[in-house]
Design a protein around this motif. Structure first.
Motif, short mmCIF file in Angstrom:
data_model
loop_
_atom_site.label_atom_id
_atom_site.label_comp_id
_atom_site.label_asym_id
_atom_site.label_seq_id
_atom_site.Cartn_x
_atom_site.Cartn_y
_atom_site.Cartn_z
N UNK A 913 0.80 -1.22 0.00
CA UNK A 913 0.00 0.00 0.00
C UNK A 913 0.83 1.27 0.00
N UNK A 914 2.14 1.16 -0.26
CA UNK A 914 3.01 2.34 -0.28
C UNK A 914 2.66 3.24 -1.46
N UNK A 915 2.73 4.56 -1.23
CA UNK A 915 2.57 5.46 -2.37
C UNK A 915 3.89 5.54 -3.14
N UNK A 916 3.87 6.27 -4.26
CA UNK A 916 5.05 6.29 -5.13
C UNK A 916 6.28 6.82 -4.40
N UNK A 917 6.09 7.84 -3.60
CA UNK A 917 7.24 8.45 -2.92
C UNK A 917 7.89 7.47 -1.96
N UNK A 918 7.07 6.81 -1.15
CA UNK A 918 7.63 5.86 -0.19
C UNK A 918 8.24 4.65 -0.88
N UNK A 919 7.64 4.25 -1.99
CA UNK A 919 8.21 3.14 -2.74
C UNK A 919 9.59 3.49 -3.27
N UNK A 920 9.72 4.74 -3.78
CA UNK A 920 11.00 5.20 -4.32
C UNK A 920 12.05 5.40 -3.22
N UNK A 921 11.60 5.59 -1.99
CA UNK A 921 12.52 5.75 -0.86
C UNK A 921 12.89 4.40 -0.23
N UNK A 922 12.23 3.33 -0.68
CA UNK A 922 12.45 2.01 -0.08
C UNK A 922 13.22 1.08 -1.01
N UNK A 923 12.81 1.05 -2.28
CA UNK A 923 13.40 0.12 -3.24
C UNK A 923 14.08 0.86 -4.39
N UNK A 924 14.89 0.12 -5.17
CA UNK A 924 15.53 0.76 -6.33
C UNK A 924 14.56 0.93 -7.49
N UNK A 959 18.92 20.49 -13.35
CA UNK A 959 18.56 21.91 -13.54
C UNK A 959 18.95 22.66 -12.29
N UNK A 960 19.04 23.97 -12.40
CA UNK A 960 19.28 24.80 -11.23
C UNK A 960 18.00 24.89 -10.41
N UNK A 961 18.15 24.95 -9.08
CA UNK A 961 16.96 25.05 -8.26
C UNK A 961 17.26 24.86 -6.79
N UNK A 962 16.24 25.11 -5.97
CA UNK A 962 16.34 24.97 -4.52
C UNK A 962 15.37 23.89 -4.05
N UNK A 963 15.48 23.51 -2.77
CA UNK A 963 14.52 22.58 -2.18
C UNK A 963 14.88 21.13 -2.45
N UNK A 964 13.84 20.30 -2.65
CA UNK A 964 14.05 18.88 -2.88
C UNK A 964 14.97 18.68 -4.09
N UNK A 965 15.98 17.83 -3.94
CA UNK A 965 16.95 17.70 -5.01
C UNK A 965 16.58 16.64 -6.05
N UNK A 966 15.51 15.89 -5.82
CA UNK A 966 15.00 14.96 -6.82
C UNK A 966 13.51 15.24 -6.98
N UNK A 967 13.14 15.62 -8.18
CA UNK A 967 11.74 15.95 -8.47
C UNK A 967 11.24 14.97 -9.52
N UNK A 968 10.17 14.26 -9.16
CA UNK A 968 9.59 13.28 -10.09
C UNK A 968 8.62 13.99 -11.03
N UNK A 969 9.00 14.07 -12.29
CA UNK A 969 8.14 14.68 -13.31
C UNK A 969 7.31 13.61 -14.03
N UNK A 970 7.68 12.33 -13.78
CA UNK A 970 6.92 11.24 -14.40
C UNK A 970 6.40 10.33 -13.30
N UNK A 971 5.25 9.73 -13.50
CA UNK A 971 4.63 8.86 -12.52
C UNK A 971 5.12 7.42 -12.71
N UNK A 972 5.09 6.68 -11.59
CA UNK A 972 5.43 5.27 -11.66
C UNK A 972 4.24 4.50 -12.23
N UNK A 973 4.51 3.70 -13.21
CA UNK A 973 3.43 2.90 -13.81
C UNK A 973 3.87 1.44 -13.88
#
Length: 973
Positions: A913-924, A959-973
């Protein structure tokens, strides 16, 4: 069942996490109050006949039936269960298998047919024929007379004379003292030697022997009085050496194999009564069930889950279970009986002190003849009432715990009198056992004669059990053979063996014979460090001088040296053997005067007669002392040495410039110059890691071949991220008990990982730590060192515009397995279950144990061509936590092209039941390595990767920017 045996079985089964409930039919007062998972069956009215058991099985929906006593087995309970309850496993033999106990005549014929050692015998169904046979025997040819059928353990008579033998035959066959059990009478030759009870788990194909036990049948101390069902027992039995254990196990295996060939496969516990005769072990009889009271001392030693063992036996898969018993642990049980047993005895006495006894450390009170009255008071209801088991690191310690608990218990009669009886000499012979001596010699062995005589006369409380020589025709070998067939006498050739290998062969022979103390008598070999370490403090030698004078010399040269030095005295020295020749601690010295005109020959004539008595005096110091070796502590030096020899070829296969990948030294060496590095401009990189709880899957399924690759991958993938080339690798393997083939499989995997990474496996450490790890468990740590030119260290020059390429993972790799195992449990799946996310993979374990991808060889060309600014190894924490470790501040990774989730991760997400963010923080999630590529080197990078066979993912851009250093622009499918 309703005895102490069944109480012990219930307690052992209840320890299993896989068992929800243990129902005893009919049980006793002890199982009624044991609590937890254990309870007595309701509505059986004390019965345990087949109909009662079948009805109970159906009523409670039981999944397994464990049969304690022999009668239900002989009555065909297992056969009936197979017909009426085919889905229920039964631990016990069929009626045909139980014939091994039901008919002593059948079993004796079985022994004879299949060449299993047993006493000479004859079977009789006619009393006149039996009496005529006895009359034909020599007056001194002592016999044992047995009722062939079941006689509650009482059907064996031990007459001492021919007249008594005739009366015994009449008692069984004419007087029918044992009823129909005596329709067939077995008359066999009387054997001498210690008797041992050897229980074996059987699965219809093979057998695994449990630690041997010894019991006490007679009712009174000093083995006097009437025969009983057993007044006490202890295990392991010291008289059954490792070599005898193997020999007896082979007999049990042969029995199971031959029963299968006859079409009557034997499943359950096979109880072999064995006599350890001067000619070797000989079978007395078989029983088709656990022994009582042997079960009360053997099962407490079992470390493996009893339920799992029984399941494997029922399913014919015993070879898939690692049946282990606690090391350095002994158990003793004392039976508390009603006064008067085994003849007329009272019942109904109140039993006091049970809570006090059970609360003592290392103690368990097993009930047999007990019941609860209407007020919940425990009362005596049989002859053998309790078996009080104590455990400890030594037999003395376990026995002490047992007797301490016995003293707290009493059976109180109506007039407040004590009506409890127990023997006070359980295991007395084992505790006072003789020191077991092994001898290594190369010559005549003259100095051994006084030792032999001292053992025979009782001057030494010791016995010689092994004589080993490196000389085939040495007279000391003849002296060993003259001691009898019970003494292991062996010539071991040193041809083709290194010193270490030869000494390991000698140690294996000595240990197999049960040797505790080693004496070197004219032994003409230098001993290896491994031998000296193994037998440290337990091995002595003689030197023909007063050490430390004239150490290192031999025979006449030593005596001449003493004369030439002008010594006034000489003699002999008994010293402990250490790696330093003649340098061990001195135990005994005998002195003679050197006279004027003395020659080397005359001095030898004075000194040599003193060597034997000096040996006797030195051995006397050790008799009666507890002898504790490294092996006794659970550590096998021999297994460690064997492992090194087994893995050497695998390590050699990882040779590369700069190292030779050889083993055996104190440290591994690496030559940077030979590897092509300029030491003035080279920086060394190191990385260390483990495999984590992925090891639990390998250990549970006994699939150890790939976790070594994981270990290397987790280290070298981290190392290459710094821009360096892995040079060499070292491993650390820690375990509770070193199993050579298991460890070798792991190391072969490590070697394969090193070959894939191009680094040399130059060393490692194997640690056997019984008190730290459970049997069957091990842990791994890896250490890798690489090199990089000072101006090529990564990350370097990372900035906006750099392109992110992903390299696919081979699966979950080596992170997240604690969650994986939890999810499998939640979904009621085992490691052996069919793989729900990949139908092409045989099992879940096969999928999960896919080794971690090693990215070294595909990335080294990229580093050489300076295509990369940075890399990120995606491990624990996933893409979201690992990629930022390679990014400077004010730079953000935009992920625009994450690939579709591989099926294993889709399943994990759905189950968790993990959401995409938690899944990406747990597995490769399918990406094992991220390359941060210079934007003008993208095409070249892709071309190089394609030529290496890598699947490339266009992951995104910086890209240049502040805040979170990894931004998901595509969804996990």
């Amino acid at each position: 069942g309703s005895g102490g045996r069944e109480h012990a079985l219930a307690v052992a089964l209840a320890r299993s996490p896989k068992v929800a409930k243990v129902i005893c039919c009919p049980g006793n007062g002890g199982t009624a109050v044991e609590g937890g998972k254990i309870l007595n069956a309701e509505g059986v009215n004390g019965k345990q006949d087949n109909d009662t058991v079948i009805g109970l099985v159906k009523r409670v929906n039981a999944s397994m039936v464990v049969v304690g006593p022999e009668q239900p087995l002989v009555d065909g309970l297992v056969d009936t269960l197979a017909i009426q309850c085919p889905s229920v496993r039964a631990f016990g033999p069929t009626k045909a298998g139980a014939e091994l106990e039901a008919s002593k005549a059948f079993t004796k014929d079985f022994f004879q047919e299949y060449d299993i050692p047993t006493a000479k015998y004859r079977n009789f169904t006619n009393v006149d024929d039996a009496l005529a046979y006895v009359e034909s025997l020599d007056e001194n040819d002592r016999q044992v007379v047995k009722a062939s059928g079941l006689a509650a353990g009482k059907g064996v008579l031990l007459p001492a004379t021919k007249a008594e033998t005739i009366e015994a035959v009449k008692e069984i066959m004419s007087d029918r003292a044992f009823g129909s059990a005596g329709d067939t009478c077995v008359i066999e030759s009387f054997m001498t030697g210690p008797e041992a009870s050897c229980l074996a788990f059987c699965d219809g194909k093979t057998a695994v022997l449990m630690p041997a036990a010894q019991d006490h049948k007679r009712a009174l101390d000093n083995d006097e009085g009437l025969n009983t069902g057993g007044m006490g027992a202890y295990a392991p039995a010291p008289c059954v050496t490792p070599a005898l254990q193997k020999e007896i196990e082979a007999m049990c295996i042969k029995t199971v194999e031959k029963m299968a060939e006859r079409g009557t496969p034997y499943v359950g516990c096979l109880y072999a009564g064995v006599m350890l005769t001067p000619n070797g072990p000989s079978m007395l009889e078989y029983n088709c069930r656990f022994g009582d009271p042997e079960t009360q001392v053997v099962l407490p030693l079992l470390e493996t889950d009893l339920y799992e063992v029984m399941i494997a036996c029922c399913d014919g898969k015993l070879d898939t279970v690692d049946v282990r018993f606690k090391e350095n642990t002994c158990a003793a049980t004392v039976v508390c009986a009603a006064q008067g047993y085994p003849e007329t005895y009272p019942k109904g006495m109140e039993i006091t002190g049970l809570n006090d006894a059970n609360s003592m450390s290392g103690v368990k009170v097993y009930h047999a003849g007990t019941k609860l009255d209407e007020n919940g008071v425990s009362r005596c209801s049989g002859g053998r009432v309790l078996a009080v088991t104590g455990m400890g690191s030594t037999l003395s310690e376990g026995l002490g715990a047992s007797y301490k608990a016995v003293k707290a218990i009493n059976f109180i009669g109506d007039n407040k009198e004590s009506l409890m009886h127990f023997r006070t000499d359980i295991a007395k012979g084992a505790i006072g056992k003789k020191l077991r001596i092994g001898v290594l010699g190369s010559t005549r062995g003259t100095a051994l004669i006084p030792v032999i005589e001292a053992c025979a006369s009782g001057t030494l409380h010791a016995e010689i059990v092994a004589v080993v020589s490196n000389k085939k025709d040495a007279l000391i070998v003849q002296k060993g053979r003259a001691l009898g067939v019970t003494v292991t006498t062996k010539f071991i050739s040193s041809k083709g063996l290194s010193r270490e290998q030869y000494d390991a062969e000698c140690t294996a022979t000595l240990v197999g014979a049960g040797v505790e103390f080693v004496v070197l008598v004219g032994y003409m070999r230098i001993l290896s460090k491994q031998f000296c370490d193994f037998w440290a403090g337990r091995c002595i030698n003689v030197h023909p001088s007063l050490l430390p004078k004239h150490a290192g010399g031999m025979d006449l040269a030593v005596h001449q040296a003493a004369i030439d030095a002008g010594d006034k005295e000489s003699g002999c020295t008994i010293h402990q053997v250490t790696e330093e020749v003649d340098g061990g601690p001195i135990e005994v010295q005998k002195v003679v005067k050197i006279d004027a005109g003395e020659t080397a020959e005359s001095l030898k004539g004075k000194v040599q007669p003193l060597e034997g008595p000096a040996f006797v005096e030195a051995i006397q110091k050790y008799c009666g002392k507890p002898v504790i070796s490294y092996a006794d502590a659970g550590v096998s030096i021999d297994a460690g040495n064997e492992l090194v020899e087994v893995i050497k070829p695998a390590c050699k296969s990882t040779i590369r410039p700069g190292c030779d990948a050889d083993l055996g030294g104190f440290g591994g060496l690496f030559d940077l110059a030979a590897a092509g590095y300029d030491s003035n401009n080279t920086v060394l990189i190191s990385a260390t890691d483990g495999v984590g709880t992925k090891l639990c899957i390998a250990q549970a399924t006994k699939k150890h071949d790939f976790v070594g690759i994981d270990l290397v991958a987790m280290c070298v993938n981290d190392l290459i991220v710094a821009g360096g080339e892995p040079l060499f690798f070292l491993d650390y393997y820690a375990t509770g008990k070193l199993e050579v083939e298991e460890a070798a499989a792991v190391v072969r995997g490590i070697a394969e990982g090193c070959r894939q990474a191009g680094c040399g496996l130059i060393g490692g450490e194997t640690a056997e730590m019984p008190s730290m790890y459970a049997p069957g468990d091990y842990d791994l740590a890896g250490f890798s060192v690489g090199a990089v030119a000072r101006d090529k260290i990564l990350p370097s020059g990372v900035g906006a515009g750099d392109v992110l390429l992903g390299l696919t993972s081979s699966g979950i790799h080596s992170n997240g397995f604690s969650l994986v195992r939890k999810l499998l449990k939640k979904e009621n799946l085992s490691f052996d279950s069919p793989c729900p996310w990949d139908s092409n993979t045989p099992s879940i374990a096969d999928s999960l144990l896919t080794p971690t991808q090693i990215y070294v060889k595909c990335c080294l060309p990229l580093l050489k061509n300076e295509c990369l600014n940075a890399m990120a190894h995606i491990t624990g924490g996933g893409l979201l936590e690992n990629l930022p470790r390679s990014l400077p501040k004010n730079v953000v990774a935009e992920i625009t092209g994450h690939p579709p989730l591989p099926s294993v991760f889709k399943w994990m997400q759905k189950a968790s039941g993990l959401d995409d963010t938690e899944l990406l923080r747990t597995f490769n999630c399918g990406i094992g390595m991220v390359l941060i590529v210079k934007k003008d080197k993208v095409d070249e990078t892709k071309k190089l990767l394609a030529s290496a066979g890598e699947e490339i993912i266009d992951l995104g851009v910086l890209v240049s920017g502040e805040g979170e250093q990894v931004v998901m622009k595509s969804k996990l499918v």
